[in-house]
Design an enzyme around this catalytic site. Sequence first.
Site, PDB file in Angstrom:
ATOM      1  N   ASP A 190      82.892  50.642 -32.222  1.00 48.86           N
ATOM      2  CA  ASP A 190      83.266  51.199 -30.915  1.00 48.86           C
ATOM      3  C   ASP A 190      82.647  52.601 -30.805  1.00 48.86           C
ATOM      4  O   ASP A 190      82.821  53.442 -31.695  1.00 48.86           O
ATOM      5  CB  ASP A 190      84.797  51.279 -30.817  1.00 48.86           C
ATOM      6  CG  ASP A 190      85.279  51.754 -29.465  1.00 48.86           C
ATOM      7  OD1 ASP A 190      85.961  50.987 -28.764  1.00 48.86           O
ATOM      8  OD2 ASP A 190      84.992  52.937 -29.105  1.00 48.86           O
ATOM      9  N   ILE A 191      81.932  52.837 -29.719  1.00 49.74           N
ATOM     10  CA  ILE A 191      81.266  54.140 -29.550  1.00 49.74           C
ATOM     11  C   ILE A 191      82.322  55.237 -29.374  1.00 49.74           C
ATOM     12  O   ILE A 191      83.311  55.051 -28.660  1.00 49.74           O
ATOM     13  CB  ILE A 191      80.307  54.131 -28.335  1.00 49.74           C
ATOM     14  CG1 ILE A 191      79.299  52.983 -28.474  1.00 49.74           C
ATOM     15  CG2 ILE A 191      79.602  55.473 -28.188  1.00 49.74           C
ATOM     16  CD1 ILE A 191      78.297  52.882 -27.345  1.00 49.74           C
ATOM     17  N   GLU A 233      82.144  49.299 -24.545  1.00 50.04           N
ATOM     18  CA  GLU A 233      81.306  49.985 -25.550  1.00 50.04           C
ATOM     19  C   GLU A 233      81.673  49.500 -26.944  1.00 50.04           C
ATOM     20  O   GLU A 233      81.593  50.250 -27.916  1.00 50.04           O
ATOM     21  CB  GLU A 233      81.433  51.521 -25.442  1.00 50.04           C
ATOM     22  CG  GLU A 233      82.692  52.045 -24.811  1.00 50.04           C
ATOM     23  CD  GLU A 233      83.932  51.946 -25.719  1.00 50.04           C
ATOM     24  OE1 GLU A 233      84.591  50.883 -25.631  1.00 50.04           O
ATOM     25  OE2 GLU A 233      84.228  52.891 -26.464  1.00 50.04           O
TER      26      GLU A 233
HETATM   27  P1  GH3 Z   1      87.019  56.596 -28.160  1.00 46.23           P
HETATM   28  O1  GH3 Z   1      86.217  57.518 -29.021  1.00 46.23           O
HETATM   29  O2  GH3 Z   1      88.480  56.722 -28.421  1.00 46.23           O
HETATM   30  O3  GH3 Z   1      86.545  55.187 -28.271  1.00 46.23           O
HETATM   31  O4  GH3 Z   1      86.791  57.091 -26.671  1.00 46.23           O
HETATM   32  P2  GH3 Z   1      85.960  56.405 -25.531  1.00 46.23           P
HETATM   33  O5  GH3 Z   1      85.724  57.431 -24.463  1.00 46.23           O
HETATM   34  O6  GH3 Z   1      84.737  55.765 -26.098  1.00 46.23           O
HETATM   35  O7  GH3 Z   1      86.895  55.233 -25.091  1.00 46.23           O
HETATM   36  P3  GH3 Z   1      87.455  54.778 -23.712  1.00 46.23           P
HETATM   37  O8  GH3 Z   1      88.020  53.411 -23.935  1.00 46.23           O
HETATM   38  O9  GH3 Z   1      88.386  55.815 -23.138  1.00 46.23           O
HETATM   39  O10 GH3 Z   1      86.207  54.678 -22.771  1.00 46.23           O
HETATM   40  C1  GH3 Z   1      85.319  53.649 -22.791  1.00 46.23           C
HETATM   41  C2  GH3 Z   1      84.392  53.833 -21.618  1.00 46.23           C
HETATM   42  O11 GH3 Z   1      83.334  52.885 -21.619  1.00 46.23           O
HETATM   43  C3  GH3 Z   1      85.114  53.683 -20.285  1.00 46.23           C
HETATM   44  C4  GH3 Z   1      84.203  52.799 -19.465  1.00 46.23           C
HETATM   45  O12 GH3 Z   1      83.950  53.335 -18.208  1.00 46.23           O
HETATM   46  C5  GH3 Z   1      82.917  52.773 -20.274  1.00 46.23           C
HETATM   47  N1  GH3 Z   1      82.179  51.545 -20.077  1.00 46.23           N
HETATM   48  C6  GH3 Z   1      82.597  50.290 -20.314  1.00 46.23           C
HETATM   49  N2  GH3 Z   1      81.601  49.416 -20.005  1.00 46.23           N
HETATM   50  C7  GH3 Z   1      80.550  50.148 -19.567  1.00 46.23           C
HETATM   51  C8  GH3 Z   1      79.234  49.820 -19.097  1.00 46.23           C
HETATM   52  O13 GH3 Z   1      78.803  48.656 -19.028  1.00 46.23           O
HETATM   53  N3  GH3 Z   1      78.411  50.850 -18.744  1.00 46.23           N
HETATM   54  C9  GH3 Z   1      78.827  52.153 -18.817  1.00 46.23           C
HETATM   55  N4  GH3 Z   1      77.981  53.102 -18.464  1.00 46.23           N
HETATM   56  N5  GH3 Z   1      80.074  52.477 -19.220  1.00 46.23           N
HETATM   57  C10 GH3 Z   1      80.905  51.496 -19.605  1.00 46.23           C
HETATM   58 MG    MG Z   2      84.945  54.162 -27.523  1.00 46.86          MG
HETATM   59 MG    MG Z   3      86.637  50.924 -26.726  1.00 47.74          MG
END
Ligand code: GH3
Ligand code: MG
Ligand code: MG
Length: 312
Positions: A190-191, A233
Amino acid sequence: MCKIPSQTGAGILEITLEFYKNLLDNLYDGVYFLDRRRSILYWNNGAERITGYSRSEVEGSHCWDNILMHVDSEGKSLCETRCPAWKSMEDGIPAEAEVYLHHKNGHRIPVNVRVTPIHDETGAIVGTVEIFRDNSEKLASLSLIEELQEKAFQDSLTSLPNRGYLGRYLLSKLDESTRYDWTFGLIFLDIDHFKAINDTYGHAVGDEALKMMAQTLVHSSRSFDTVGRWGGEEFVVAVVNVDWEKLSHIAERYRRMIESSTVITGGADIRLTVSLGATLACQGDTLDSLVKRADGLMYQSKLAGRNCVTLG
Ligand code: GH3
Ligand code: MG
Ligand code: MG
């Protein structure tokens, strides 16, 4: 000869032999007639169009004389022992087959062939009429279906296998592991702080970061391991032929590879890190229990400060 009134009112249309011949000549489908020796005695315009062979090149020759040379979908010849026309002449039963004929330009064309025995006035079979139709459209739609099926299992952003594919794949690996007692590893990635990347640089740069992640994972993987996008992510890798030590080594390598990769943007280049959870499938695991365990381990890496691997 019979006479029927013309629909156009231009007079009486004479149904002559010539009329029937014109009708056959101009059918869109290919039509040809074979006598009992399988010599081609008639060849219409449709047959010319589909095969590239003109009437004068074909009439008088045998159907196997380096002309049509029907083969089945495996490319195996039908002429000697499995010719649909020959069979129909022998048993008197109309037949239908999907075959590939030989085009004058050398390539193969899929056609649907219908063969009907022709009887003389005594009831004896004097030959067969073969009607064939270009089947490429049907095959094209079949390959379109295959393409759609593939796309249904592919993530459109990263081109990696998607969750639907991964679920099926992991189920089959679990089945294999139960039957043969072979284990495999699952790594959940997980990013870190990905939301901040979107918020700071915009969604399009976020997308580029996901593509970069996918590329780095694919290029850091062994050819027999399977990388996919689980969603958002989050990525997973199914790792085969591993023990705990190897699994730990592979997960740590992914972590370092990603840490040292860069998302190239128009402005500043961006560095990313990931948190990882890695586990081995064990007896009694279900898809749900396996993925939850790897996800839980990844979450422990988040709690431990991110950019690290937790094994368990
Ligand atoms: P953590 O280190 O705890 O994992 O924090 P985080 O910010 O990575 O985790 P969080 O779950 O709060 O956020 C994940 C984000 O990924 C939110 C969402 O908008 C973004 N995301 C999900 N799918 C996509 C996509 O296909 N493209 C883009 N640009 N963003 C995406
Ligand atoms: Mg993340
Ligand atoms: Mg996540």
